[in-house]
Scaffold this motif. Structure first.
Motif, mmCIF file in Angstrom:
data_model
loop_
_atom_site.group_PDB
_atom_site.id
_atom_site.type_symbol
_atom_site.label_atom_id
_atom_site.label_comp_id
_atom_site.label_asym_id
_atom_site.label_seq_id
_atom_site.Cartn_x
_atom_site.Cartn_y
_atom_site.Cartn_z
ATOM 1 N N ARG A 185 -11.220 2.649 34.408
ATOM 2 C CA ARG A 185 -12.602 2.713 33.897
ATOM 3 C C ARG A 185 -12.658 3.484 32.574
ATOM 4 N NH1 ARG A 185 -14.078 4.106 39.645
ATOM 5 N NH2 ARG A 185 -14.656 2.128 40.626
ATOM 6 N N PHE B 177 -20.788 6.614 27.845
ATOM 7 C CA PHE B 177 -20.949 5.165 28.003
ATOM 8 C C PHE B 177 -22.192 4.861 28.831
ATOM 9 C CE2 PHE B 177 -20.292 1.333 30.559
ATOM 10 C CZ PHE B 177 -20.095 0.398 29.548
ATOM 11 N N CYS C 251 -13.917 2.258 28.813
ATOM 12 C CA CYS C 251 -14.800 2.992 27.893
ATOM 13 C C CYS C 251 -14.133 3.162 26.537
ATOM 14 C CB CYS C 251 -15.146 4.363 28.472
ATOM 15 S SG CYS C 251 -16.154 4.319 29.960
ATOM 16 N N GLY D 40 -17.021 8.650 29.974
ATOM 17 C CA GLY D 40 -17.699 7.926 31.042
ATOM 18 C C GLY D 40 -19.203 8.167 31.013
#
Length: 478
Positions: free
Chosen positions: A124, A275, A128, A272
């Motif tokens: 993940r 984003f 990003c 994270g």
């Protein structure tokens, strides 16, 4: 129609039956050729057959899939950022030990035994990184004057360079932001002991001074860009939230200073969170993210990046350095880079700078918006960057008379907004406000002046008060 649906269902069942009947070796090969970890998870959940194949070779499959998703040039940076987020107990010594391994390039990603949750986390963050790398390249290239090759699509080496610096930003956040409760030491009666953060000079000594000055300037480019990324959602809440109006949180830039106190705290949350915030499309989503992720205390990245002005220095500019000066004051790059474009761009802009002004200067904000230390030499030559005077390159269109009037009017509206929202706050009102519209305000059952301060207000303002507060002696815990 029913017959067509039946034939389609039969074909699907046949295809699934053929897949599940494959040998474990073939199923494993399918897993290992998937593009990302989310795809591996989805395939494992399609049937019990694929699920057990995944369990039998989980670590091997996840290692190969991560290698498919993240290029070899980025694996060290990506794994270092991941490992920094997993330091079990945050202490200054733990961070120093980690950085010793990092700068020794001995953070061994090859020996990592992955589980699904860890691999998903790393996957993940890479998504990003990919997202912001593409957005940054588009943003920065749009600021470069049109010229032969200067606005061409970014090259592979340029994109790797941008992604690598984004990972370094994530690494910085994971190492230097205030640790979460589960990473703090517990003392008597199981009470949490909050460690002192690294000071600005401490961060420079153990982190920034071990990179070349143009690598630090690259991090400055990413910092300034990410501030731009969160500005729209941040300003949306700053314009309308009653609590933030009482706190006088600004949304209009004053004297060109965009890196406000509050925005800096949110940047330290990492890629994270940034984003999530930058892609949130509604006020409620933005408000929820900003209220549930209050900014951490400083020092902040922009403060640490800005080198302290030395009271005494030799006054020798970079363009007059000899070999000994170069060896003493211009550190070679940490990351391998076969293109000399970033180093040449930095040297051209800083030719007249002394060693205390080698990166993140206010005068060079326009250069950083253009990502000048991110580009390969051919792009810089097409831009004529290395042949034009620095003053001409740095020239930014000044606001005309009408724009200045509009800026002044917007500042006046901001101050009026603070006054009005402060009145509402004192009467106990909370929620969304706009000029002339109090229909969304949540009022107490009996409207009267608030006798007790809003807890959220002082949580948000806490870092300011801590700056002047005496610090407890917690050195023995670090």
């Amino acid at each position: 129609m029913e017959r067509a649906d039946a034939r389609s269902s039969t074909a699907d069942d046949t295809a699934q039956s053929q897949l599940t009947s494959l040998t474990p070796e073939l199923k494993g090969a399918i897993f290992q050729n998937l593009p990302d970890v989310t795809s591996a998870k989805s395939l494992a959940l399609t049937s019990s057959s694929f699920y057990y194949t995944f369990l039998d070779a989980r670590s091997l499959i996840l290692t190969r899939v991560l290698q498919n998703q993240i290029s070899t040039d980025l694996l060290h940076s990506a794994f270092a950022a991941f490992k920094a987020s997993k330091i079990p107990v945050w202490t200054k010594q733990a961070v120093r030990d980690f950085l010793g391994e990092y700068f020794g390039k001995s953070v061994p990603h090859e020996s990592q035994k992955w589980n699904l949750s860890e691999a998903l986390h790393m996957s993940r963050i890479h998504s990003c990184v990919d997202f912001f790398a593409a957005e940054f390249a588009s943003f920065a290239l749009s600021k470069i004057p049109t010229g032969r090759g200067s606005n061409a699509a970014p090259s592979l080496t340029e994109m790797i360079r941008i992604r690598r610096i984004l990972y370094r930003f994530e690494l910085y956040c994971n190492l230097f932001r205030k640790p979460s409760h589960d990473r703090m030491i517990r003392g008597k009666r199981n009470c949490l002991i909050r460690p002192n953060p690294f000071g600005k000079q401490e961060q420079r000594d153990i982190f920034f001074n071990l990179f070349s000055p143009w690598e630090n300037e690259q991090l400055g480019c990413i910092h300034d860009y990410l501030v731009e990324e969160i500005t729209v959602p941040f300003n949306d809440v700053a314009k309308h939230d009653v609590d933030w109006g009482e706190l006088c949180v600004a949304w209009v830039d004053t004297y060109g200073i965009k890196e406000s106190f509050y925005k800096e705290g949110y940047l330290l949350k990492g890629l994270g969170f940034i984003f999530q915030l930058s892609t949130a499309s509604t006020y409620d989503d933005r408000h929820s993210l900003l209220m549930s992720n209050q900014g951490t205390g400083g020092p902040y990245l922009s403060e640490v990046l800005t080198p302290p002005r030395l009271l005494q220095h030799d006054g020798v500019p970079l363009q007059e350095y000899n070999d000994m000066d170069e060896m003493l004051y211009v550190r070679p790059p940490f990351d391998e880079d076969n293109d000399i474009g970033p180093a040449k761009a930095w040297r051209w802009v800083h030719a007249r700078s002394t060693k205390d002004r080698f990166y993140y200067l206010e005068d060079h904000r326009w250069f950083r918006r253009q990502g000048y230390v991110m580009w390969d030499l051919p792009r810089l030559l097409g831009w004529k960057f290395l042949s034009l005077p620095v003053q001409a390159l740095a020239s930014q269109p000044l606001p005309n008379y009408l724009e200045r009037l509009e800026n002044e009017a917007e500042r006046k509206r901001q101050e009026d907004s603070w006054t009005e929202r402060s009145r509402i706050w004192l009467e106990g009102g909370r929620g969304w406000w706009a000029p002339g519209d109090e229909s969304h305000i949540q009022w107490p059952s009996s409207r009267h002046k608030s006798r007790f301060p809003c807890t959220a207000k002082y949580i948000l303002a806490l870092p300011k008060t801590l700056k002047a507060a005496p610090r407890a002696d917690t050195a023995r815990f670090q």
